[in-house]
Design an enzyme around this catalytic site. Structure first.
Site, short mmCIF file in Angstrom:
data_model
loop_
_atom_site.label_atom_id
_atom_site.label_comp_id
_atom_site.label_asym_id
_atom_site.label_seq_id
_atom_site.Cartn_x
_atom_site.Cartn_y
_atom_site.Cartn_z
N THR A 1 -4.54 -9.71 22.18
CA THR A 1 -6.14 -10.13 22.10
C THR A 1 -6.58 -11.10 21.26
OG1 THR A 1 -8.18 -9.00 22.53
CG2 THR A 1 -7.23 -8.05 20.64
N PRO B 1 -11.41 -9.46 18.38
CA PRO B 1 -11.17 -8.69 16.69
C PRO B 1 -11.58 -7.60 16.99
CG PRO B 1 -12.07 -10.70 16.57
CD PRO B 1 -12.21 -10.82 17.66
N ASP C 1 -7.02 -4.14 29.15
CA ASP C 1 -7.70 -4.77 30.81
C ASP C 1 -8.52 -3.90 30.94
OD1 ASP C 1 -7.88 -6.84 31.49
OD2 ASP C 1 -7.88 -6.02 33.63
N PHE D 1 -21.45 -5.76 24.33
CA PHE D 1 -21.02 -6.95 25.04
C PHE D 1 -21.06 -6.65 26.76
CE2 PHE D 1 -16.57 -6.13 26.65
CZ PHE D 1 -16.50 -5.35 26.30
N GLY D 2 -20.71 -8.01 27.42
CA GLY D 2 -20.44 -7.47 29.12
C GLY D 2 -21.65 -7.17 29.77
N LYS E 1 -19.76 4.30 20.93
CA LYS E 1 -19.85 3.67 21.72
C LYS E 1 -18.41 4.12 21.92
CE LYS E 1 -17.97 -0.22 24.67
NZ LYS E 1 -19.16 -1.51 24.82
P1 IMP Z 1 -11.35 -7.07 29.82
O1 IMP Z 1 -10.27 -6.94 30.21
O2 IMP Z 1 -12.12 -6.04 28.20
O3 IMP Z 1 -11.47 -8.21 28.91
O4 IMP Z 1 -12.84 -6.77 30.11
C1 IMP Z 1 -12.99 -7.45 31.49
C2 IMP Z 1 -14.58 -7.14 31.82
O5 IMP Z 1 -15.09 -6.31 32.22
C3 IMP Z 1 -15.12 -8.09 30.96
O6 IMP Z 1 -15.46 -9.82 31.03
C4 IMP Z 1 -16.77 -7.19 30.44
O7 IMP Z 1 -17.55 -8.31 31.05
C5 IMP Z 1 -16.16 -6.17 31.41
N1 IMP Z 1 -16.22 -4.43 29.90
C6 IMP Z 1 -15.11 -4.53 30.06
N2 IMP Z 1 -14.98 -3.60 29.07
C7 IMP Z 1 -16.59 -2.94 28.75
C8 IMP Z 1 -17.77 -2.52 27.96
O8 IMP Z 1 -17.26 -1.80 27.09
N3 IMP Z 1 -18.86 -3.57 28.21
C9 IMP Z 1 -19.10 -3.52 28.64
N4 IMP Z 1 -18.19 -4.82 29.67
C10 IMP Z 1 -17.08 -4.69 28.98
#
Ligand code: IMP
Length: 224
Positions: free
Chosen positions: A7, A10, A62, A179-180, A200
């Site tokens: 990944t 970190p 993912d 984030f996100g 969280k």
């Molecule tokens: P990833 O597979 O962990 O990279 O997540 C894909 C997308 O889902 C990220 O770009 C975030 O926008 C969203 N995402 C995944 N997990 C989270 C979280 O725990 N909080 C907020 N957004 C998340």
């Protein structure tokens, strides 16, 4: 046995270390990702690519945000939608709906080139609100699977998948953490962006998936 988390994040590695008894190393490698409607298929493909890259026991994850009123959109396209439409507009779109229920779903995919024994249904921990999930969510949250596909040139190595789901609601953005989509995802009256990381992680989709993965790895280590 050391397991390598492939990944670029970190923060996710620190989270995995909280759950796994085994030493976790990070490999900062941006694994190729396929477009697919199913998170498990994306994660399985990533795990195989990571294993082929390292030739060591590896796992990847993912995840995505699934809004009920939009039949799960943005789901597997969460990252793309986050970077194009943005969180604020996902909130505005959802605010027009009566039903603002949503869930974060995540999957951890493990591959070490070996076949896996069938495993008993993993336990969903009581403190993780599994009882609040719908039947479909519960099935997704408590099912692990072994995936094997023939990708053309011989048999691809098997991958073990561990799913985690956390139900919540889409709200107007609140909070500075995370984030996100964290600022618009409310769980138990607080958005994920209003929780500190430990709070969280204790309820998140990734935490749930990691807990199942940790249980399975520990069980496997004792039976080998
Ligand atoms: P990833 O597979 O962990 O990279 O997540 C894909 C997308 O889902 C990220 O770009 C975030 O926008 C969203 N995402 C995944 N997990 C989270 C979280 O725990 N909080 C907020 N957004 C998340």
């Amino acid at each position: 046995m050391t397991v390598t988390f492939v990944t670029t994040n970190p923060g996710k590695v620190n989270e995995a270390r909280e759950y796994l008894a085994e030493p976790v190393e990070q490999l900062d490698f941006d694994t190729p990702e396929i477009q697919h409607a199913d998170l498990g298929a994306i994660a399985a493909h990533k795990a195989r690519a990571a294993y082929e890259h390292t030739d060591e026991p590896v796992f990847v994850d993912d995840a995505g945000l699934f809004v009920d009123a939009f039949d799960g959109f943005p789901g597997p396209y969460s990252s793309y939608v986050h970077d194009t439409v943005g969180v604020e507009r996902v909130w505005r779109l959802t605010s027009e709906e009566d039903d603002r229920a949503a869930s974060f779903r995540g999957v951890v995919a493990y591959c070490d080139g070996e076949d896996f024994e069938a495993t008993p249904e993993p336990v969903d921990r009581d403190d993780r609100r599994g009882q609040d999930l719908s039947a479909d969510e519960r099935a997704a949250a408590t099912t692990d699977e072994q995936v094997r596909t023939d990708e053309g040139d011989g048999e691809a190595p098997p991958v073990k998948l561990f799913y985690g789901v956390v139900p919540g609601e889409i709200v107007a953005p609140r909070g500075d953490g995370g984030f996100g989509y964290d600022p618009i995802f409310e769980y138990d009256d607080r958005t994920f962006a209003e929780m500190d990381p430990d709070e969280k992680n204790a309820v998140s989709h990734r935490g749930r998936a990691l807990a199942k993965f940790a249980d399975w790895l520990a069980e496997r280590d004792t039976t080998e």
